[in-house]
Write a protein that holds these residues in place. Structure first.
Motif, PDB file in Angstrom:
ATOM      1  N   ASN A   1     -20.968 103.536 -32.224  1.00  0.00           N
ATOM      2  CA  ASN A   1     -20.013 103.719 -33.320  1.00  0.00           C
ATOM      3  C   ASN A   1     -18.568 103.626 -32.826  1.00  0.00           C
ATOM      4  OD1 ASN A   1     -22.124 104.028 -35.116  1.00  0.00           O
ATOM      5  ND2 ASN A   1     -22.144 106.241 -34.904  1.00  0.00           N
ATOM      6  N   GLY A   2     -18.311 102.708 -31.896  1.00  0.00           N
ATOM      7  CA  GLY A   2     -16.963 102.455 -31.415  1.00  0.00           C
ATOM      8  C   GLY A   2     -16.550 103.253 -30.189  1.00  0.00           C
TER       9      GLY A   2
ATOM     10  N   ARG B   1     -14.306 100.700 -38.217  1.00  0.00           N
ATOM     11  CA  ARG B   1     -14.900 100.999 -36.908  1.00  0.00           C
ATOM     12  C   ARG B   1     -16.265 100.327 -36.789  1.00  0.00           C
ATOM     13  NH1 ARG B   1     -14.797 106.824 -34.426  1.00  0.00           N
ATOM     14  NH2 ARG B   1     -12.677 106.107 -34.328  1.00  0.00           N
TER      15      ARG B   1
END
Length: 158
Positions: free
Chosen positions: A115-116, A3
């Motif tokens: 964080n994605g 990720r």
């Protein structure tokens, strides 16, 4: 595939900070379809004319433009559809109380990946008058001039 880490800004609404006084900011997740996420990852979005609206205890984002994904097929999304925002109940209640005040609106400031996860930074904002905007510009110019002069003195030029 691991990720993504960190924060990657996709779109920023710089005009909002010029036109509004930001009272408070909130970070919210967005309910998106697959092609919307792919289009955002390609760095394509616009926050011009976008605003937040409360309806039945939920917050929605209106007017945000995410263009259709170029490799999408019949599953492509509608570019200006209304998107639901994901917030805690306590944040929604605080927003509702502040939105009842006259002249306060909900403005998106940034769309980014954290964080994605696709997120939007919302600002509770109150509109500025023309003279407020002029004062801000004059203040910024004065600070630039002070910093420029301090830089010259530090280099021994003045």
């Amino acid at each position: 595939m691991p990720r993504e880490q960190g924060r990657k800004v996709v779109a920023s609404n710089r005009k909002a900070r010029h036109d509004y006084t930001i009272i408070d900011t909130y970070d919210a997740g967005m309910v998106l379809t697959g092609t919307e996420v792919k289009s955002l990852r390609a760095g394509r979005a616009s926050l011009v004319d976008a605003f937040g609206h409360e309806n039945n205890g939920e917050i929605f984002l209106h007017g945000m433009h995410i263009p259709e994904y170029s490799q999408g097929t019949w599953t492509n999304h509608e570019p200006r559809r209304v998107r639901k925002l994901l917030l805690n109940r306590s944040e929604i209640l605080r927003m509702q109380i502040k939105l009842r005040d006259d002249g306060v609106t909900l403005v998106p400031l940034q769309v980014y990946f954290n964080n994605g996860y696709a997120k939007v930074e919302l600002g509770l904002a109150k509109g500025k008058k023309a003279y407020d905007k002029r004062q801000d510009l004059a203040k910024r110019d004065a600070e630039k001039e002070i910093n420029r002069e301090l830089g010259r003195r530090g280099k021994g030029m003045a």
